[in-house]
Design an enzyme around this catalytic site. Structure first.
Site, PDB file in Angstrom:
ATOM      1  N   ASP A 195       0.861  -1.180   0.000  1.00 40.66           N
ATOM      2  CA  ASP A 195       0.000   0.000   0.000  1.00 40.66           C
ATOM      3  C   ASP A 195       0.898   1.231   0.000  1.00 40.66           C
ATOM      4  OD1 ASP A 195      -2.321   1.825   0.585  1.00 40.66           O
ATOM      5  OD2 ASP A 195      -3.309  -0.093   0.917  1.00 40.66           O
ATOM      6  N   HIS A 265      -2.823   3.350  -4.469  1.00 39.23           N
ATOM      7  CA  HIS A 265      -2.213   2.888  -3.213  1.00 39.23           C
ATOM      8  C   HIS A 265      -0.797   2.363  -3.493  1.00 39.23           C
ATOM      9  CE1 HIS A 265      -5.499   3.501  -0.439  1.00 39.23           C
ATOM     10  NE2 HIS A 265      -6.349   2.923  -1.283  1.00 39.23           N
ATOM     11  N   GLU A 329      -9.799   3.363  -4.714  1.00 40.56           N
ATOM     12  CA  GLU A 329      -9.397   4.724  -4.325  1.00 40.56           C
ATOM     13  C   GLU A 329      -8.236   5.275  -5.153  1.00 40.56           C
ATOM     14  OE1 GLU A 329     -10.751   4.714   0.349  1.00 40.56           O
ATOM     15  OE2 GLU A 329      -8.720   4.020  -0.118  1.00 40.56           O
TER      16      GLU A 329
END
Length: 534
Positions: A195, A265, A329
């Site tokens: 991440d 990420h 995201e």
């Protein structure tokens, strides 16, 4: 079974050293359970009978019994004893994970169509024994009730996810969690290894991923806060360490699904190799959490080649079918502002950054499929605006996600599940309101965890088969140590085990709470922390 192993209840009047367990508190609750009118006493000379096909399960059981009896049970292919029996004709009734367990006057039998079913029968047998059994200081006889249990799971996908990117917990804690998953008959460990805040898996072709990407200088202490711990955080798994954990999981019939985040990420990776990024300015691993500014520059063939190289090493390590690529995201701003990426989109006739992501995701899906794997990702990979943050001009998505993809639903209106299954996709339902273990107990109480139904109420029955199951997620931004981690996980993980295994008509929250009190004793004896004020 030999007479000196099994005794009738009448013998208990002269056997003052016997530990008695009159009614089992089994979690997850079985499909069918019928008690008989007698009891059985087991002693330390118990013998396990099983063929070579169930050697792993026999050894696992023998190791467990040794903890309580002080001696390891003999394992023999034939004879009298606790029998582990493979019956191929049970596959139609019990499937690949179901089992039948009988404790009767003539002995104990665990039978199933596969070794996996035998293993789950062993887990139920463990819960028939007193909580203190494997922690006894001296060998004692054990009394268990006559019972017949026929059992199989409701869902094939029963997962727990651990995020080690944000806080690295290490192999000992992972194995401890795998042990609990095994007892709870959970079969999928979703391992979030990369991440923005850390890269936790050794990739031999790209050593800077761990030399730089596995360490950050400090860590944000609270949401939207300037507070820091004032110390660095680091850690990663070598490939040899990962192989050992995979083997440990396999012995417990748990498949590990690694998650390697792309195309967002990604800042820990970009810090190691700045040419991977769309911004061209990322050189450090972030110490704060949230949606980060940089993403992989997936218009660059060299970056896509890098990601395929990484996946090659991941594929060689993990034997399971699914590889999770995240896909959630993604910050589209650097793509929108990049002349290079905009030129690529125009060349490929991609109308929006969403189309670019799906285009890339399908490249990865096809690459994995050619390697005999299936791609899995959070439900943004379908192109829906689940965060309600796009401009109207960005919402006309033309690209279509590859049909072999597994959609991991975590956010958005439940109608998106209907949309996915109608499109032929298989779905794992991990709706964040119902399954995120990083949420407080006020926001997600145990009762809500237990009540979760992975199949939405209004989903047409013909699509139920497309819901593979469920997962519960432990994101670790705000759990910097093992004690904090475990208190977020337990006891809610125990509820999710029953969500995944037990059919709806057999669920009963009051009965579960009673069984949970016994299970908490197991946690205490194992030194596992849990949240007590429910």
């Amino acid at each position: 079974m030999k007479k000196n192993i099994i005794y009738l209840l009448a013998f208990l009047t002269v056997c003052c050293g016997t530990i008695f367990n009159s009614k089992a508190q089994i979690i997850p609750h079985p499909l069918e359970m019928k008690y008989g009118s007698g009891e059985m006493v087991l002693e330390s000379d118990l013998v396990i009978i099983g063929s070579s096909e169930v050697q792993n399960e026999a050894e696992y059981l023998a190791d467990f019994l040794e903890k309580g009896f002080g001696r390891k049970a003999a394992i023999r292919p034939i004879g009298e004893g606790l029998k582990l029996v493979l019956e191929n004709n049970l596959i139609e009734k019990l499937g690949v994970e179901g089992y039948r367990l009988r404790v009767q006057g003539d002995g104990i039998t665990i039978e199933a169509a596969t070794p996996t079913g035998i293993f789950y029968g062993v887990q139920t047998f463990r819960q028939l024994l007193p909580v203190t059994f494997e922690h006894s200081s001296e060998s004692q006889a054990i009394t268990i009730p006559y019972v017949e249990i026929t059992d199989k799971p409701r869902f094939q996908w029963r997962a727990f996810m651990l995020d080690e990117s944000r806080h690295f917990m290490g192999g000992m804690e992972v194995k401890k969690l795998l042990d609990q998953m095994a007892l709870l008959k959970m079969n999928t460990f979703h391992w979030h290894l990369t991440d923005d805040q850390g890269w936790r898996i050794e990739i031999k072709k790209y050593p800077m991923l761990t030399a730089i990407g596995a360490k950050r200088k400090d860590t944000q202490m609270e949401y939207r806060s300037e507070k820091r711990y004032g110390e660095s955080h680091e850690g990663f798994y070598t490939q040899e360490e990962i192989k050992e954990i995979i083997s440990y999981a396999k012995e417990r019939h748990i498949t590990i699904v690694p998650e390697i985040e792309m195309p967002g990420h990604a800042m820990a990776a970009i810090a190691g190799y700045p040419w991977l990024g769309a911004l061209g300015t990322t050189e450090t691993v972030p110490e704060i959490f949230g949606k980060m500014p940089d993403s992989f520059n997936i218009s660059d063939p060299k970056v896509v080649g890098f990601l395929k190289d990484v996946l090659d090493e991941v594929i060689s390590l993990f034997p399971g079918e699914a590889i999770h690529i995240g896909g959630d995201e993604v910050n589209y701003d650097p793509w929108i502002k990049s002349d290079e990426i905009q030129a690529f989109m125009a060349k490929e006739n991609l109308k929006s950054p969403v189309d670019l992501q799906i285009y890339f995701t399908n490249q990865i899906s096809n690459y994995l499929e050619n390697a005999g794997k299936r791609m899995m990702g959070w439900n943004e990979i379908m192109g829906d605006d689940i965060h309600e943050e796009r401009e109207e001009s960005q919402d006309a998505v033309e690209q279509k996600l590859a049909s072999s993809s597994i959609v991991h639903f975590w956010k958005g209106d439940l109608s998106l599940i209907q949309k996915a299954v109608e499109g032929g996709y298989q779905v794992v339902n991990s709706n964040h309101w119902d399954t995120y273990l990083d949420y407080t107990y006020e926001r997600l109480p145990l009762s809500k965890s237990y009540a979760f139904n992975p199949i939405p109420d209004d989903l047409e029955e013909k699509y139920h088969k497309n819901i593979l199951g469920t997962g519960t997620q432990m994101w670790t931004e705000w759990t910097p140590n093992v004690e904090a981690l475990e208190k977020q996980i337990f006891p809610r993980l125990i509820a999710y085990a029953e969500v995944g295994w037990t059919v709806l008509e057999n669920k009963n929250y009051e009965r579960f709470l009673k069984a949970l009190q016994e299970y908490k004793q197991r946690l205490k004896l194992k030194g596992i922390s849990f949240y007590e004020s429910l």
